[in-house]
Design an enzyme around this catalytic site. Structure first.
Site, mmCIF file in Angstrom:
data_model
loop_
_atom_site.group_PDB
_atom_site.id
_atom_site.type_symbol
_atom_site.label_atom_id
_atom_site.label_comp_id
_atom_site.label_asym_id
_atom_site.label_seq_id
_atom_site.Cartn_x
_atom_site.Cartn_y
_atom_site.Cartn_z
ATOM 1 N N HIS A 149 44.324 66.003 45.668
ATOM 2 C CA HIS A 149 44.830 65.196 46.797
ATOM 3 C C HIS A 149 44.263 65.819 48.064
ATOM 4 O O HIS A 149 44.342 67.040 48.243
ATOM 5 C CB HIS A 149 46.355 65.237 46.801
ATOM 6 C CG HIS A 149 46.987 64.233 47.703
ATOM 7 N ND1 HIS A 149 46.932 64.326 49.070
ATOM 8 C CD2 HIS A 149 47.701 63.110 47.443
ATOM 9 C CE1 HIS A 149 47.582 63.300 49.604
ATOM 10 N NE2 HIS A 149 48.051 62.545 48.633
ATOM 11 N N ARG A 177 48.382 59.487 56.795
ATOM 12 C CA ARG A 177 47.124 58.904 57.292
ATOM 13 C C ARG A 177 47.233 57.387 57.390
ATOM 14 O O ARG A 177 46.673 56.766 58.283
ATOM 15 C CB ARG A 177 45.955 59.308 56.380
ATOM 16 C CG ARG A 177 45.496 60.744 56.645
ATOM 17 C CD ARG A 177 44.471 61.204 55.636
ATOM 18 N NE ARG A 177 45.100 61.528 54.366
ATOM 19 C CZ ARG A 177 44.614 61.211 53.176
ATOM 20 N NH1 ARG A 177 43.481 60.554 53.086
ATOM 21 N NH2 ARG A 177 45.256 61.546 52.068
HETATM 22 O O1 MEZ Z 1 50.125 57.865 44.238
HETATM 23 C C1 MEZ Z 1 50.241 58.981 44.778
HETATM 24 O O2 MEZ Z 1 49.617 59.953 44.373
HETATM 25 C C2 MEZ Z 1 51.083 59.109 45.973
HETATM 26 C C3 MEZ Z 1 52.039 58.022 46.250
HETATM 27 C C4 MEZ Z 1 50.901 60.166 46.746
HETATM 28 C C5 MEZ Z 1 51.091 60.208 48.196
HETATM 29 O O3 MEZ Z 1 50.123 60.560 48.890
HETATM 30 O O4 MEZ Z 1 52.177 59.922 48.688
#
Ligand code: MEZ
Length: 550
Positions: free
Chosen positions: A327, A347
């Protein structure tokens, strides 16, 4: 008083110096240019951890023998059973049921509810408590094309594009076509979605979406989904039995090769139990706690890919397990928050990523793998990252822009959990930016399934993060919460159909694990740890060194 050091407060001045101009541009609807397809591929190849040769090797046994995987995954697949197979007694089952669901996050609970609705008895076994899972930790939203101007067709194209067209098309069709139905189901169960004053759903963009279809419940969307699923399960205790602190450690087959149950491990008493079932659903989640390539993780404590290990030993192929989602925005400061998810919704609400000079360096809503590559590039080759007191590198996420763009109080209303998580350390994210760097978030691949979530072993199903093929090599935000519900429900339907046709009386066997062990021995793989690992081991070396009794 701010939780940031003097050095950080001086650096934040550079962010503040460029903010007014950036806000003015954002208000005009202008943004930092997105990368071209060629640039995306160049950046991915150069900077994304998945594209590096180091830390990878071919797995030496099992249905994917020869496939190159991260070392952590290859090691796990080559682990030996926790059981002394000579001691295992399958002559009598401790529990008997129609459907056994292994895992009690979003996918497992959706599967259990669906199977119960078909009139079947269900046992759900879970490693920790009911709901302890990545589902509760998903923050920013769930995708579903239920708005005017959108359709499952556009959603399908976005998912395929986000996954670089490496996804299994029938699985993507199932995901996107079922999505509007899932939104209705959640509303019926009582989920509190964010709504507009006129009652319509409040929807936003996520990275890589061509339409606004991200539905949310503040920044606790997964927790809210899990709340309604768990409540509903508790209304149906006559038919659904939940066994907590009881992870499955091996699958059981019958003498015809059908899935027929599992062996559970009681974490408190350390006893093993035999469950006989007519169908089995694996919904054990992903591998975040393997810390692939040494990254911190957003994942819950039990995310150790147990289901993948058990299915692999039963002869089921895996796919795309060499693909990991980092992420883009994991916290790197304060140290107590390292790896913590900073939802993409930040974001989506307009916050921009900035380097140490307070300059933008990428479009904030690229697909996640591309966005992560941009951040890694800025911190490495471009050397424009910010260093924390413990030597971590990262970039700024300018969250104060959100209140300026949408009005005072928006951060606290839309991101209450994040606001509190930082306020604990005297950082007010509505006034000060956050420091972020990519963090291990999701297992893109997993157990191979068909569009009803069935594996190649009859009666064995797999749903949610443990399964592969839906997202290909890169998942878009909000499609994981959708995936767990779509394939959770589909696996519940498939497992019910299979169980209804099965007499369930075959002889229980664990021969497949014996065969797997023989395979390890044949390859000379002897000195390997036990698997599934169940819980990660964070014992530091200096402590292990003093465990003289082990
Ligand atoms: O789907 C995801 O990984 C999610 C909802 C994460 C996020 O950034 O909130």
């Amino acid at each position: 008083m701010s939780g940031y050091t003097k050095k950080f407060r001086d650096l934040i001045k550079k962010v503040e110096a460029t903010r007014a101009k950036r806000v003015e541009t954002a208000k005009k609807g202008e943004h930092f240019p997105a990368l071209t397809l060629e640039q995306r591929s160049e950046w991915l190849n150069k900077y994304h951890p998945d594209y590096k040769d180091e830390g990878r090797r071919a797995v030496r046994v099992g249905p994917n023998k020869g496939t190159v995987l991260p070392e952590e995954v290859a090691d796990l697949l080559e682990s030996r059973s926790r059981l002394n197979l000579d001691k295992v007694d399958l002559s009598k089952a401790d529990y008997e049921t129609d459907v056994l669901v292994i895992g009690a996050g979003g996918a497992g609970t959706a599967a259990a509810l669906t199977a119960q609705e078909k009139g079947l008895k269900v046992i759900v076994s879970t490693k920790l408590r009911h709901g302890d899972s990545n589902t509760v930790m998903a923050e920013g939203g769930i995708q579903g094309a239920d708005q005017e101007g959108d359709s499952p067709y556009y959603h399908y194209l976005d998912v395929m594009g986000g996954g670089h067209f490496s996804n299994q098309a029938p699985l993507v069709a199932a995901l996107t076509n079922d999505a509007p139905l899932i939104m209705h189901w959640l509303e019926d169960l009582g989920m509190m979605f964010d709504k507009l004053p006129d009652g319509r759903m409040k929807v936003r963009h996520g990275g890589g979406t061509s339409r606004k279809r991200m539905h949310s419940s503040g920044d606790m969307t997964g927790a809210e989904i899990m709340r309604v699923l768990r409540d509903e399960t508790r209304n149906r205790t006559d038919d659904i039995k939940v066994l907590e602190f009881s992870p499955a450690v091996e699958l059981l087959l019958d003498d015809k090769g059908n899935a027929a149950g599992a062996i559970l491990y009681n974490l408190e008493t350390k006893e093993y139990y035999v469950v006989r079932a007519k169908s089995v659903i694996i919904a054990t989640g992903g591998f975040g706690r393997l810390h692939i390539q040494g990254f911190p993780t957003t994942n819950h404590y039990g995310a150790t890919a147990d289901g993948v290990v058990m299915a692999y030993r039963a002869g089921v192929k895996i796919q795309d397990m060499d693909s990991t989602q980092y992420h883009p925005t994991g916290a790197i400061f304060p140290e107590q928050n390292v790896g913590l998810l900073i939802t993409e919704k930040v974001r989506g609400l307009g916050a921009q990523l900035l380097n140490a000079e307070g300059e933008q360096f990428c479009f904030p809503l690229e697909p996640r793998d591309v966005e992560s590559s941009c951040i890694i590039r800025e911190c490495t080759d471009e050397a424009r990252g910010v260093t924390t007191p413990t030597g971590r590198l990262g970039v700024w996420l300018d969250s104060p822009m959100i209140d300026i763009l949408h009005g005072e109080g928006t951060v606290r209303k839309e991101l209450p959990a994040k606001y509190i998580q930082f306020k604990r350390y005297d950082i007010d994210i509505s006034r000060e930016p956050m420091l972020v760097y990519p963090t291990l978030h999701y297992q893109n691949g997993g157990v191979a399934i068909d569009d009803m979530a069935e594996t190649t072993v009859p009666g064995l199903f797999c749903a949610g993060e443990a399964a592969g093929g839906v997202h290909g090599r890169n998942r878009l935000m909000g499609n994981s919460l959708l995936d767990v519900l779509v394939f959770g429900r589909r696996s519940g339907l498939g497992a019910s159909e299979h169980a209804s046709k099965s007499s369930g009386g075959g002889k229980l066997t664990i021969e497949h694990v014996k065969k797997f062990n023989d395979g390890l021995e044949k390859e000379g793989i002897t000195d390997v740890p036990e698997g599934p690992v169940i819980l990660p081991d964070y014992t530091p070396d200096h402590v292990s060194a003093r465990r003289w009794g082990d």
